[in-house]
Scaffold this active site. Sequence first.
Site, PDB file in Angstrom:
ATOM      1  N   SER A 161       0.853  -1.178   0.000  1.00  0.00           N
ATOM      2  CA  SER A 161       0.000   0.000   0.000  1.00  0.00           C
ATOM      3  C   SER A 161       0.892   1.231   0.000  1.00  0.00           C
ATOM      4  O   SER A 161       2.116   1.141   0.155  1.00  0.00           O
ATOM      5  CB  SER A 161      -0.920  -0.036   1.226  1.00  0.00           C
ATOM      6  OG  SER A 161      -0.802   1.047   2.063  1.00  0.00           O
TER       7      SER A 161
ATOM      8  N   TYR B 143      -0.920  -1.138  10.792  1.00  0.00           N
ATOM      9  CA  TYR B 143      -1.106  -1.409   9.367  1.00  0.00           C
ATOM     10  C   TYR B 143       0.114  -0.946   8.570  1.00  0.00           C
ATOM     11  O   TYR B 143       0.636  -1.672   7.724  1.00  0.00           O
ATOM     12  CB  TYR B 143      -2.364  -0.701   8.859  1.00  0.00           C
ATOM     13  CG  TYR B 143      -2.686  -0.984   7.409  1.00  0.00           C
ATOM     14  CD1 TYR B 143      -3.306  -2.163   7.038  1.00  0.00           C
ATOM     15  CD2 TYR B 143      -2.375  -0.058   6.414  1.00  0.00           C
ATOM     16  CE1 TYR B 143      -3.609  -2.437   5.709  1.00  0.00           C
ATOM     17  CE2 TYR B 143      -2.669  -0.314   5.084  1.00  0.00           C
ATOM     18  CZ  TYR B 143      -3.285  -1.496   4.737  1.00  0.00           C
ATOM     19  OH  TYR B 143      -3.587  -1.754   3.413  1.00  0.00           O
TER      20      TYR B 143
END
Length: 263
Positions: free
Chosen positions: A146, A159
């Site tokens: 990401s 995350y």
Amino acid sequence: MAENLFDLTGQVAIVTGASRGLGQYFSRALGRAGAKLIVTSRKAGDCDAFIAELSAMDIEAKALMLDVRDQTSINAFAQAAPSLFGKVDILVNNAGMNIRKPAQEVTWDDWNAILDTNLRGAFFVAQGIARHMIERGYGRIINVGSVTSVRGFAGLGPYGASRGGIKQLTMSLADDWGVHGITVNVLAPGWFKTAQNAVMYEDAGWVEYLVERIPMKRPGAPNDLDGAVVFLASEASRYMTGQTLLIDGGVTVGSTRAILQKK
């Protein structure tokens, strides 16, 4: 006729976490390029409707259960997957999760759930499938990262740690397995609306703030990733390994256009 470097006819691709979201978009893109598909979900039956959709598109696909947080499940999956179509050429390590909280509110269990899914699970799935690829001397492993693989954002501590870890892990695996004809790369989307983050896109002010910082002036649409996943799965990327391919509309540029326009 020139060689079609993006043709995946005859290839077999695994896409983990394909019961919804980007996993389904990755699967469709690979299937349209000619690949046969093995799609996974944590619960039996979660991919049944998607398998029917793919069949209607003349894409051959089969489903397997896989819980990337469970070692027994991973081991069973890695044993079963190559037998479905006789081989595995491509792995898209897509299964993931997130819990958004201020750093001071993150619990021990939150941390474990995110890292166990996004990082530990990705490693052991790759390891299991790579054993088969090593025997064949060929493979394409695509770890889904990401924008948080390279940038920090408030409320995304665990995350971001998991996605940054994926970037570093990918470089190590590329070095480990390159000698066996296996490439390992990261596909890193920027801001895309998915089931995980849909609630954020209900806040018009947040979307406006986000768009101001994206040079292309919009969040990503899932099919913006189609070309990238096919590229990384195909012969077109045969001399590319250990790299992070950002598909982010330019958000990691750190655009100052909005600030300058307000002066």
